[in-house]
Design a protein around this motif. Structure first.
Motif, mmCIF file in Angstrom:
data_model
loop_
_atom_site.group_PDB
_atom_site.id
_atom_site.type_symbol
_atom_site.label_atom_id
_atom_site.label_comp_id
_atom_site.label_asym_id
_atom_site.label_seq_id
_atom_site.Cartn_x
_atom_site.Cartn_y
_atom_site.Cartn_z
ATOM 1 N N TYR A 71 0.863 -1.175 0.000
ATOM 2 C CA TYR A 71 0.000 0.000 0.000
ATOM 3 C C TYR A 71 0.894 1.217 0.000
ATOM 4 C CZ TYR A 71 -3.427 3.307 2.024
ATOM 5 O OH TYR A 71 -4.237 4.368 2.295
ATOM 6 N N SER A 116 -0.289 9.081 -0.939
ATOM 7 C CA SER A 116 0.408 10.251 -1.473
ATOM 8 C C SER A 116 1.556 10.674 -0.572
ATOM 9 C CB SER A 116 -0.576 11.404 -1.659
ATOM 10 O OG SER A 116 -1.147 11.735 -0.416
ATOM 11 N N LEU A 140 -5.272 5.999 12.682
ATOM 12 C CA LEU A 140 -5.526 5.560 11.309
ATOM 13 C C LEU A 140 -5.707 4.057 11.219
ATOM 14 C CD1 LEU A 140 -5.564 6.216 8.226
ATOM 15 C CD2 LEU A 140 -3.095 5.807 8.246
ATOM 16 N N TYR A 141 -4.851 3.372 11.949
ATOM 17 C CA TYR A 141 -4.894 1.903 11.826
ATOM 18 C C TYR A 141 -6.131 1.312 12.460
ATOM 19 C CZ TYR A 141 -0.145 2.338 10.120
ATOM 20 O OH TYR A 141 0.942 2.667 9.387
ATOM 21 N N ASN A 168 -8.751 1.842 9.949
ATOM 22 C CA ASN A 168 -8.548 0.901 8.850
ATOM 23 C C ASN A 168 -9.040 -0.486 9.203
ATOM 24 O OD1 ASN A 168 -7.457 2.919 7.382
ATOM 25 N ND2 ASN A 168 -5.349 2.156 7.411
ATOM 26 N N LEU A 187 -9.599 2.486 1.648
ATOM 27 C CA LEU A 187 -8.642 2.958 2.649
ATOM 28 C C LEU A 187 -7.819 4.112 2.099
ATOM 29 C CD1 LEU A 187 -7.331 -0.414 4.141
ATOM 30 C CD2 LEU A 187 -9.096 1.111 5.047
ATOM 31 N N LEU A 188 -7.409 3.968 0.821
ATOM 32 C CA LEU A 188 -6.553 4.981 0.215
ATOM 33 C C LEU A 188 -7.302 6.306 0.062
ATOM 34 C CD1 LEU A 188 -3.811 5.566 -0.926
ATOM 35 C CD2 LEU A 188 -4.520 4.611 -3.123
ATOM 36 N N GLU A 197 -7.742 7.898 3.456
ATOM 37 C CA GLU A 197 -6.507 8.468 3.982
ATOM 38 C C GLU A 197 -6.181 9.798 3.301
ATOM 39 O OE1 GLU A 197 -2.991 5.974 3.856
ATOM 40 O OE2 GLU A 197 -1.721 7.703 4.233
ATOM 41 N N GLU A 198 -6.354 9.799 1.957
ATOM 42 C CA GLU A 198 -6.015 11.016 1.219
ATOM 43 C C GLU A 198 -6.962 12.151 1.596
ATOM 44 O OE1 GLU A 198 -3.331 11.127 -0.169
ATOM 45 O OE2 GLU A 198 -2.838 9.059 -0.722
ATOM 46 N N GLY A 225 -2.912 13.783 -3.722
ATOM 47 C CA GLY A 225 -3.963 13.124 -2.970
ATOM 48 C C GLY A 225 -5.291 13.284 -3.682
#
Lengths: 1019, 100, 362
Positions: B52, B55, C253-254, C257, C278-279, C282-283, C334
C-alpha cells in the motif's frame, strides 16, 4: 554492693584531691592530686560501711569508690597504684602517712564527724553511764590527754598507760576493728590498744566492769552489737544517722575529720600517678590484687562462703560455681577462670601443687570453720563443743594444723587411730575434695584435718563413725534430712547456715583468699594480654554468663523463658514445646544451650552423648500442681492428701522412685480406675520423666503417681488429657480440666491465674549444651566407637520409637484421630461452606453481609487461635470431646475458605449456561443442579484439593486442645527417646500417606466430574 | 512497515514492506535523510512486498528523486506491484521515476 | 399463538421497549430487523421472560405468562431459544445436550431421548459429533447443535437471537441453511437478524424495530423493496452503514482501517475495493485535517446490497470549504488519487457541515 563500690570510688577521689593539694608546687602535673577538687575522676578507696565511703560517694560522685574491709588493704592498693586516694579519718590518716613516706594527707578535710561509742538500742542505762563518763573525761582533760598521746605526728613511740582493770563483775564486751592505728590497733602485747583501747579501759574502770575486746572486721561490728555479741563498740566509729537507726551512740568523745590520703607527688612518683589509668586502659590481665578482680571470672564452690563473698565483693565479676574445688582449679588452668576464691588452707595446698598459681596475699574475709549439727541436738552440740575446747587447750588442734596445713610438699603425717566399733554410729557428712581439709587419701579413706578430727571425735565420744561423702551443696540438706548426723567438712559457720543448722565452736579460723594464675613476666611487661582469651572461640561456654548474648532454648511458657529474658536480656530466646525439639536445635546449633529441668537433663545427656551439662543449678523452683482458683475444695483435698502422704512416708516412696532411682526403670504401681461419679480431669503435657511420660500405653511419672494416689484416696474417676504445655493454664482456667500438672514450677505470674498446691518437689534447672562447646568438658575425646552405621541407627530408631513400650499404639491412635478430624472437618466445612456461599451470593443484603463478615473474620483468624477459642471460650463450660471441637473449629475455618472457592467457581460458569438452562425450561434450582454445579465442581476441585491437604496438615495443632493426634504422638515418643530423626520422618511420611490416600479419593471424584474422562471411560 | 537496508559499494538497497502511508513515511524519510548525511549514494527501493502506498509515501519518493537528481546519483525502484503501479500511474509519477 | 400488548421494558429508567403490541401466529416466520440497540433482542428475551417486562402483558396460547400463577418453566418448554453465543452445556456431550431436557423435563426415557437426539443431529448434519463436547466444535456446528437442542424439546416456536452474529462469515450459511429448512417445514420462528438477504428470503413477515417500537411491520417485499417510512428506507438503503467519528488530528488511522476492513470483509467486498477505500479515506483526511481549526469529522461507509455500491460520506464541521473547487487542489497528488478512484463526487454545505459524498469505482 554497688553502693559500696561507689563509696570506694569517692574515697579514692578524695585521696587524689589530697595528693593534688600537697603537690601544689608541681602544678603542671595534671594528674597530681593536691586538693579535693582534683579528686573528681579518680579512684578512691574507703572502708566498707564507713562514713568515708558514704562521703566519697556523696562528694565525688564521678569518682570510682572502692571499698576495703581493712584500711591496710586500701593503703596497699594506693601504694600499688590501684587507687588514687584513700578516705579515712584524720588520726588514721596521720598514722598511715607517718609510716608511709610516699603518702601524704590532703589537709583540707572532706568532712567532720563525731566519733562516739555505739551501744545496743534501748540499753538506756549503759548509754547514760557512758555519756556521763565521756562528759567527765572531756571536762577533766583526759580526752585531750588521750589525743595528745595517741594522735602523734612524729614517729616517737606511744606512751601507753597501764591500768588496773576490774576483774570481777558483769563483763563488758567491747567490739573493735583494731586495724586503725592510732585509734584502735593491736599492740606488741597482742592487746587492743590505741586511743580507743585506752578509752575502753578507762570506761571499764569507771564502770567497775571487766572488759573483753572482740576484734572483728569493721562491717561486722554493728551486726555483732545488734545480736548481742558485743555490748559496745569503741573503735573510732562515726555516729551517722544511718547507723543511729540500728544502734544508739553516746555523746561524741572525739571530733574526727575524714581526710584523704594520696601518694606524695614526688618526681619519681609523678609518673606512677598515671599508671593506674594506663593499666586500666590496656586492660592488663595479670591479677595481682583484689581490685583486679572487678571484671574477672571468679570460681567458687557452690554454696560456699567464697561464692557469697565473690558475689558480694565483686558484683561486676562473673561468679561461677563449682561443686568440687578441683573443677574450679582445672577451669582456671584452662584459662576459663581468672581467679578462685577458697579458704586459705585449701588455697595453700592448691598453690603448692600448681606452680603456675599463686595466692593474692590480701584476704577477702575471715571465717570460722566449725562442725555443723542439726538444730536442737543440744547434747551432741554441747559434747562437741567441749571436745573442741579440750583439743584447743591441749594443743591437738595446733598439732593438726601443723601437720595438715603445710606450705611445702612433704607428705602428710597421718596418724593411725583405733576407732570404736561398738555403739551408735555417728554419720559424718563430708565433701572430700578440699585438700588438706578433707580429701580421700590413698587408702580411699576420708582424710585430712577434718578426717582426723572426725576420728578424734569418734574416739572421744566412743562412737563408731561412718563418712558420707557428697557434694558440698548437698551437705546441709543431708544433715537436715537426717542422712548424716554432723558435717565436718571445712564448713564455715555463717549466719545464713546457722538458720538451718547449729554450729559448734570454731575449730579453725580460715580466711577466704583468691588464687590466681601467676602473672608471667611476659604478661606483666606487655600489659596487653587480651581481656577475654575466649575471643578466638566465642562459642565456648564456661559459665551461664557466656550465654548472655547467645541463643538459648527454653520450654515455651516455662519459668525459664522469663528467667532468661530477665537475666540475659541480650540473649536470644528460642521457645520449644518439647525437649526433643530442644535437643534437635542444640545438635543443629540453632541454639547454644538449652535450659530445662535438671533431672530431665541428666536423663537426656545419657541418651545424647554429644551433649553435656553446662550448669546444673541455674534456677531452683518449687513444683506444684495447678488448680482452678474457683476450686479451693479440690486444692485443699490435694494439699491434705500431700500432707498425709508426706507424713506417713508414702510420699517418700513415690519421690524416691522417681527422683533417686533411674526414672526410666521406675515401676509405677498399678492403679485401678475408680468408678466414681466425680470425675477428675487432669491436664498434662507429657513433658517426660520424671514428671509425666507415656510408656507402654499408660501415663507414668511422679506427677501421675501422685494424681493417681489422690484419685484413689479421694475417690475420683481419673481422666488424664494431654495438651501442649503452654495450653495447660488456659485449659485449667477455662474449666476444661480440674487440675494440671507436669513439672510446673510455682511462679508468681502463674499464681495470679491459678492456685498451686503445696510443693511436692523441686525443679532444678540445668543448662545443657554441646559438649564440645562446654569449656569444662570440651577436652573429652569423643568416643569414636559410639558411632554406628546409618542402617543400624535406623533399625535402632525403629525399635526405640515404635516397638519399645508399644509405641506404635500411640502412632496408630494418633493417625486415627488425625484422619477422623481431617475427614469430618472437611465434610462439615464443605457443607457449611456451600451454605455460606449461597448466603454470600444472595441478593438479600443482610444475609449477604452476614456471610461476608463470617468469611472475613474466619479467614482473618489463625486457625490455632480459632481452635483455642472454640475449645476454651465457646465450649468452655460444656463437657465436650475435644476431637469434636477440633472438627468444628477446622470445619468453620475450612468453610470460610471453601465458600469463597465455591463462589468463584460458580461465578466462573458463564451466565449463558444458566440462561440456556432456564430457556429450555429448567427451574432456577434445577438449572443450578444440572448445569452450573457440575461445571463449577470441575473448576473448584483442584483448589479444593489443595485446601483439603492444608487442612490435613493444619490438624497437627490439635495438641493444643488436648487431642492426641499424630503430631502429638510423635512428640510424646520423642520426649521419651530424644530421637528427632525417626519419629519426625515417620510422622512426615504418615502425613504424606494420609494426604496421598485422600488425594486419590478426591482424584476419583475429580475424574467422575470430568465429563470427557468419564465418557471416554464409559464407552 | 519494515525497512531493511543493504549496502553494496555506493548504492544502498532499501527493501520496504507493508504499508507506506502518512504515518510510516516519516520513518522512511528519516532513514533516507540519515543516509544522505553520510554521503552520496545511489538508492534502490525494492517494493516487492509493499502492499500500500499513499500520497504521503509518494512525496518521500519524489523528494528522494529530487535529491538524487541534484547530487547526480540514481534512484531505482524495483519489483513494483500492480496496486502500487496503479497509484504511480494515476498520479503521473511513472515517467519521472526509474522503475525496473 | 403469542400476543404481546403494550410491552414496556426499562433498564434504570431508560426505555428499551415502549408499548409494543403485536402478535405472532402459528406457522409464521418473523424476522426482526433494525439498527443495533433498538431493543430487538430485549423484545425476544421478554417473550420467554429471560427479561422481565416492566409493564404490559404477554399471552402464550391465551395464557398470561406474567401472572404469578403461571408455570413459567413449563411455558418456556414450548418456546425454544437459540442464542447468539450458542450456550451449549459445556460439561455435557452433544448428545447429552440434546437429551438432558427431554429426560429431566419431559420425562422421556433415556433411550427414547437418545434416539430422537440422534435423529435431530442427523437433521442438522452432526450425527457424527454426538460424543463430542462443545469446545471441540466450530461455531457453526455449535449453533446447529443448539438448534437441535431446541428441537429436542419439541417446541411450538423457536426464538432466534442473532444466531449468526458470532459466527465467522464462512459459517453463516450452514446455520442459515438449517433455519431455512425449519422454515420450510413450517416451524413457527421469530428471528432477530442482520442478514437482510436471509430475512428477505426466509421470512413471511418482517418487523422493523427502531427506538424501542415496532416501526414498520409488513411482508418482506414491502419492507425491503418499498418501505413506507423514512427511517425504514434509510435503514434498508444503508443497512450496513459504518460510521467512524474522528475528533483529533492524531486520529488512529490503523484502528479506523481495521474497522473498515472488518466491514468490507463482512460484506465480502473485493480486496481491491477495500484497498481503494482505505486509500481514498486516507487522502481525504490528509487533505481535510490541516485545514480545520477543530477536527470533528464523521466518516460514513454504506453498502447497498441492492445496488451493490459502496458509498462514502465525509462530514467535516467548521468553515465552509469546498475541496473540489479549491484551485490549489487541482494538482494535488492526494486529490488526484481520490478523483481517480471514486465517482459521483459531490460537495454539499449542509447543517454547518462540509459534506462530501462519493461512490467507490468498481
Amino acid at each position: 554492693m554497688k553502693k559500696r563500690i561507689t563509696l570506694n570510688r569517692l574515697g579514692f577521689m578524695a585521696l587524689w584531691c589530697i595528693l593534688l593539694l600537697i603537690s601544689g608546687g608541681c602544678g603542671e602535673q595534671k594528674k597530681e592530686i593536691t586538693s579535693l577538687d582534683d579528686l573528681k575522676n579518680v579512684k578512691i578507696g574507703a572502708m566498707t560501711g564507713s562514713t568515708g565511703e558514704a562521703l566519697s560517694l556523696k562528694r565525688f560522685p564521678a569518682a570510682t569508690t572502692k571499698s576495703f574491709d581493712d584500711i591496710m588493704d586500701a593503703i596497699a592498693a594506693i601504694k600499688s597504684n590501684q587507687i588514687d586516694a584513700v578516705i579515712t579519718s584524720y588520726p588514721t590518716a596521720l598514722n598511715i602517712c607517718k609510716h608511709n613516706q610516699n603518702l601524704c594527707l590532703i589537709h583540707e578535710p572532706v568532712d567532720y564527724e563525731d566519733t562516739a561509742i555505739a551501744v545496743k538500742k534501748n540499753e538506756k542505762e549503759l548509754l547514760a553511764s557512758l555519756n556521763q563518763i565521756i562528759n567527765e573525761l572531756a571536762n577533766d582533760g583526759t580526752l585531750d590527754d588521750l589525743k595528745k598521746r595517741w594522735l602523734k605526728t612524729d614517729m616517737s613511740p606511744y606512751e601507753e598507760k597501764e591500768f588496773d582493770l576490774p576483774k570481777e563483775g558483769n563483763v563488758l564486751t567491747v567490739g573493735t576493728a583494731a586495724t586503725r592505728e592510732p585509734i584502735c590497733f593491736i599492740n606488741g602485747k597482742n592487746e587492743v590498744s590505741g586511743f580507743d583501747g585506752e578509752l575502753a579501759r578507762i570506761i571499764s574502770i569507771k564502770l567497775g566492769r571487766p572488759i573483753v575486746f572482740k576484734d572483728m572486721t569493721f562491717s561486722a561490728l554493728i551486726p555483732a552489737l545488734m545480736s548481742g555479741k558485743v555490748d559496745a563498740i569503741i573503735t573510732g566509729m562515726t555516729a551517722t544517722d544511718e547507723r543511729r537507726k540500728s544502734v544508739d551512740f553516746t555523746t561524741p568523745y572525739y571530733k574526727n575529720s575524714q581526710v584523704m590520703i594520696v601518694r606524695k607527688p614526688k618526681g619519681a612518683d609523678k609518673a606512677s600517678v598515671n599508671t593506674p589509668d594506663e593499666s586500666a586502659k590496656s586492660g592488663t590481665k595479670a591479677i595481682t590484687s583484689l581490685d583486679d578482680l572487678k571484671h574477672a571470672k571468679i570460681g567458687a564452690m557452690t554454696g560456699s562462703t567464697g561464692e557469697r563473698l565473690s558475689l558480694a565483693r565483686f558484683p561486676t565479676a562473673s561468679t561461677k560455681s563449682f561443686d568440687v574445688i578441683m573443677d574450679a582449679v582445672a577451669a582456671m588452668n584452662a584459662n576459663q577462670l581468672d581467679a578462685v576464691i577458697i579458704s586459705d588452707p585449701t588455697a595453700l595446698n592448691i598453690c603448692k601443687h600448681n606452680q603456675n598459681l599463686c595466692l593474692i596475699p590480701e584476704s577477702l574475709d575471715k571465717e570460722n570453720i566449725a562442725i555443723a549439727v542439726r538444730k536442737n541436738e543440744k547434747d551432741l552440740l554441747a559434747s562437741l563443743n567441749n571436745l573442741i575446747k579440750d583439743l584447743k587447750n591441749d594443743g591437738t588442734l595446733d598439732d593438726l594444723k601443723k601437720r595438715w596445713f603445710k606450705t611445702d610438699t612433704s607428705p602428710y603425717e597421718e596418724k593411725e587411730f583405733v576407732l570404736p566399733k561398738e555403739g551408735s554410729v555417728l554419720t559424718i557428712g563430708t565433701s572430700a575434695t578440699s585438700e588438706p581439709f578433707c580429701f580421700i587419701n590413698g587408702k580411699n579413706e576420708v582424710s585430712g584435718l577434718d578426717g582426723e578430727l572426725a576420728r578424734i571425735i569418734s574416739m572421744k565420744l566412743g562412737r563408731p563413725i561412718v563418712f558420707k561423702d557428697m557434694t558440698f551443696s548437698a551437705l546441709i540438706p543431708a544433715l537436715l534430712s537426717g542422712k548424716v548426723d554432723i558435717i565436718i567438712s571445712g564448713m564455715t559457720a555463717t549466719e545464713e547456715r546457722s538458720k538451718s543448722v547449729d554450729f559448734t565452736a570454731s575449730y579453725y579460723q580460715e580466711s577466704q583468699v583468691v588464687i590466681v594464675k601467676k602473672p608471667s613476666g611476659a604478661e606483666m611487661a606487655s600489659g596487653n594480654v587480651p581481656v577475654d582469651e575466649a575471643k578466638p572461640d566465642t562459642d565456648m561456654l564456661r559459665t551461664m554468663d557466656d550465654l548472655a548474648e547467645k541463643d538459648v532454648g527454653v520450654y515455651e511458657g516455662t519459668v525459664h523463658d522469663s528467667f532468661v529474658a530477665k537475666k540475659y536480656p541480650k540473649a536470644g530466646i528460642k521457645r520449644y514445646n518439647s525437649s526433643a525439639d530442644m535437643v534437635m536445635a542444640l545438635k543443629t546449633k540453632k541454639i547454644s544451650a538449652a535450659l530445662l529441668d535438671a533431672l530431665a537433663a541428666s536423663v537426656l545427656i545419657k541418651t545424647n552423648s554429644e551433649l553435656g551439662i553446662l550448669d546444673n543449678d541455674v534456677l531452683t523452683l518449687p513444683l506444684g500442681m495447678g488448680f482452678n482458683k474457683k476450686d479451693k475444695d479440690l486444692l485443699n483435698r490435694f494439699n491434705n492428701y500431700l500432707k498425709t502422704a508426706k507424713s506417713d512416708g508414702s510420699f517418700d516412696v513415690i519421690y524416691n522412685r522417681w527422683y533417686k532411682g533411674d526414672p526410666e526403670k521406675a515401676q509405677m504401681p498399678k492403679f485401678k480406675r475408680v468408678s466414681a461419679e466425680k470425675k477428675l480431669v487432669v491436664g498434662v503435657a507429657v513433658e517426660d520423666l520424671p514428671y509425666v511420660a507415656y510408656m507402654n500405653g499408660e501415663y507414668v511419672g511422679i506427677d501421675i503417681e501422685i494424681v493417681q494416689n489422690l484419685a484413689q484416696n479421694e475417690g475420683f474417676d481419673l481422666e488424664i488429657v494431654t495438651m501442649e504445655f503452654p495450653a495447660l493454664v488456659t485449659a485449667l482456667i477455662s474449666g476444661k480440666v480440674d487440675m494440671i500438672t507436669d513439672g510446673i514450677a510455682i511462679t508468681e505470674e502463674r499464681q495470679k491465674q491459678i492456685d498451686f498446691s503445696d510443693s511436692y518437689a523441686d525443679f532444678n534447672t540445668a543448662a545443657i549444651a554441646l559438649k564440645k562447646n562446654i569449656a569444662a568438658i570440651s577436652q573429652e575425646p569423643v568416643d569414636e566407637s559410639l558411632k554406628i552405621s546409618f542402617f543400624q541407627s535406623v533399625i535402632d530408631g525403629f525399635n526405640n520409637n515404635l516397638i519399645k513400650e508399644k509405641r506404635y499404639l500411640l502412632i496408630v491412635n494418633g493417625l486415627t484421630t488425625t484422619v477422623i478430624i481431617s475427614i469430618f472437618a472437611t465434610i462439615l466445612g464443605t457443607f457449611l461452606g456451600a451454605l455460606v456461599c449461597f448466603m454470600r451470593m444472595s441478593r438479600n443484603k443482610l444475609v449477604n453481609s452476614i456471610a461476608a463478615i463470617y468469611i472475613s473474620v474466619l479467614r482473618g483468624t489463625p486457625v490455632l487461635v480459632l481452635l483455642m477459642i472454640t475449645f476454651y471460650v465457646v465450649f468452655a463450660s460444656v463437657n465436650i470431646d475435644p476431637v469434636f471441637v477440633a472438627v468444628i473449629a477446622f470445619g468453620l475455618n475450612f468453610a470460610a475458605y471453601v465458600s469463597e472457592m465455591f463462589r468463584a467457581g460458580i461465578e466462573g460458569v458463564d451466565s449463558g449456561q444458566t440462561e440456556a438452562g432456564i430457556a429450555i425450561g429448567f427451574s432456577k434450582i434445577k438449572t443450578f443442579i444440572y448445569i452450573v454445579m457440575p461445571q463449577a465442581t470441575r473448576r473448584i476441585l483442584p483448589i479444593y484439593k489443595g485446601e483439603f491437604i492444608s487442612l490435613i496438615k493444619m490438624t497437627s495443632i490439635v495438641g493444643y486442645i488436648a487431642v492426641q493426634d499424630l503430631t502429638k504422638a510423635s512428640d510424646i515418643i520423642r520426649s521419651r527417646t530424644f530421637d528427632a530423626f525417626f519419629p519426625l520422618i515417620m510422622v512426615a511420611v504418615l502425613y504424606y500417606l494420609i494426604s496421598w490416600v485422600l488425594m486419590l479419593a478426591l482424584g476419583y471424584v475429580e475424574r467422575m466430574t470430568d465429563p470427557k474422562l468419564r465418557t471416554r471411560k464409559g464407552r | 512497515m519494515n525497512i531493511s537496508k543493504t549496502q553494496t559499494g555506493d548504492s544502498i538497497t532499501l527493501v520496504i514492506s507493508g504499508r507506506l502511508d502518512s504515518i510510516t513515511c516519516v520513518q522512511l524519510s528519516n532513514e533516507i535523510d540519515s543516509i544522505n548525511k553520510t554521503g552520496n549514494f545511489n538508492f534502490v527501493f525494492d517494493f516487492e512486498t509493499l502492499d500500500y502506498i499513499s500520497s504521503a509515501g509518494l512525496r518521500v519518493i519524489l523528494t528522494t528523486q529530487k535529491h538524487a537528481n541534484a547530487n547526480n546519483t540514481k534512484l531505482e525502484i524495483r519489483n513494483i506491484t500492480n496496486s502500487v503501479r496503479e497509484v504511480f500511474d494515476m498520479t503521473g509519477l511513472l515517467p519521472i521515476l526509474t522503475i525496473v | 399463538m403469542i400476543r404481546v400488548e403494550k410491552l414496556t421494558k426499562k433498564f434504570n429508567d431508560i426505555s428499551i421497549l415502549r408499548d409494543i403490541t403485536t402478535e405472532i401466529k402459528k406457522g409464521e416466520v418473523i424476522s426482526i430487523i433494525g439498527p443495533s440497540g433498538t431493543g430487538k433482542s430485549t423484545f425476544l428475551r421478554c417473550l420467554n421472560l429471560l427479561e422481565t417486562p416492566t409493564s404490559g402483558t404477554i399471552f402464550i396460547d391465551e395464557v398470561d405468562i406474567l401472572k404469578k400463577k403461571t408455570d413459567v418453566p413449563k411455558m418456556r418448554q414450548k418456546m425454544g431459544m437459540v442464542f447468539q453465543s450458542f450456550n451449549l452445556f459445556a460439561h455435557l456431550t452433544v448428545l447429552e445436550n440434546l437429551t438432558i431436557g427431554p429426560v429431566k423435563l419431559l420425562g422421556k426415557s433415556k433411550d427414547a431421548a437418545e434416539k430422537k437426539a440422534v435423529e435431530l443431529l442427523k437433521l442438522v448434519g452432526l450425527a457424527e459429533k454426538a460424543d463430542s463436547f462443545a469446545d471441540e466444535l466450530s461455531g457453526g456446528q455449535k449453533q446447529r447443535v443448539a438448534i437441535a437442542r431446541c428441537l429436542s424439546m419439541e417446541p411450538e416456536i423457536i426464538l432466534f437471537d442473532e444466531p449468526t452474529s458470532a459466527l465467522d462469515p464462512t459459517m453463516v450459511s450452514e446455520v442459515l441453511a438449517v433455519i431455512r429448512r425449519l422454515a420450510k417445514e413450517g416451524m413457527t420462528m421469530a428471528i432477530v437478524t442482520h442478514e437482510m438477504e436471509f430475512a428477505r428470503n426466509v421470512s413471511n413477515r418482517v418487523l422493523y424495530m427502531d427506538e424501542g417500537i415496532i416501526y414498520e411491520d409488513g411482508a418482506p417485499q414491502i419492507i425491503f423493496d418499498h418501505p413506507q417510512k423514512e427511517k425504514t428506507k434509510a435503514f434498508i438503503n444503508r443497512v450496513r452503514s459504518f460510521v467512524y467519528p474522528i475528533d483529533s488530528p492524531n486520529y488512529d488511522l490503523y484502528a479506523m482501517n481495521a474497522e473498515i476492513e472488518a466491514f468490507c470483509e463482512k460484506h465480502i467486498l473485493p480486496k481491491k475495493m477495500r484497498n481503494n477505500t482505505l486509500l481514498v479515506l486516507e487522502e481525504l483526511l490528509a487533505l481535510y485535517i490541516p485545514k480545520l481549526k477543530q477536527v470533528a469529522i464523521t466518516v460514513t461507509l454504506a453498502y447497498s446490497e441492492k445496488k451493490e455500491t459502496l458509498e462514502l460520506m465525509i462530514e467535516a464541521s467548521g468553515d465552509k470549504m469546498n475541496l473540489l473547487d479549491d484551485p490549489a487542489m487541482a494538482d494535488d497528488m492526494g486529490m488526484t488519487i481520490v478523483r481517480n478512484l471514486t465517482e459521483n463526487l459531490e460537495y454539499q454545505w449542509k447543517d454547518g457541515k462540509n459534506t462530501l459524498t462519493m461512490a467507490l469505482r468498481k
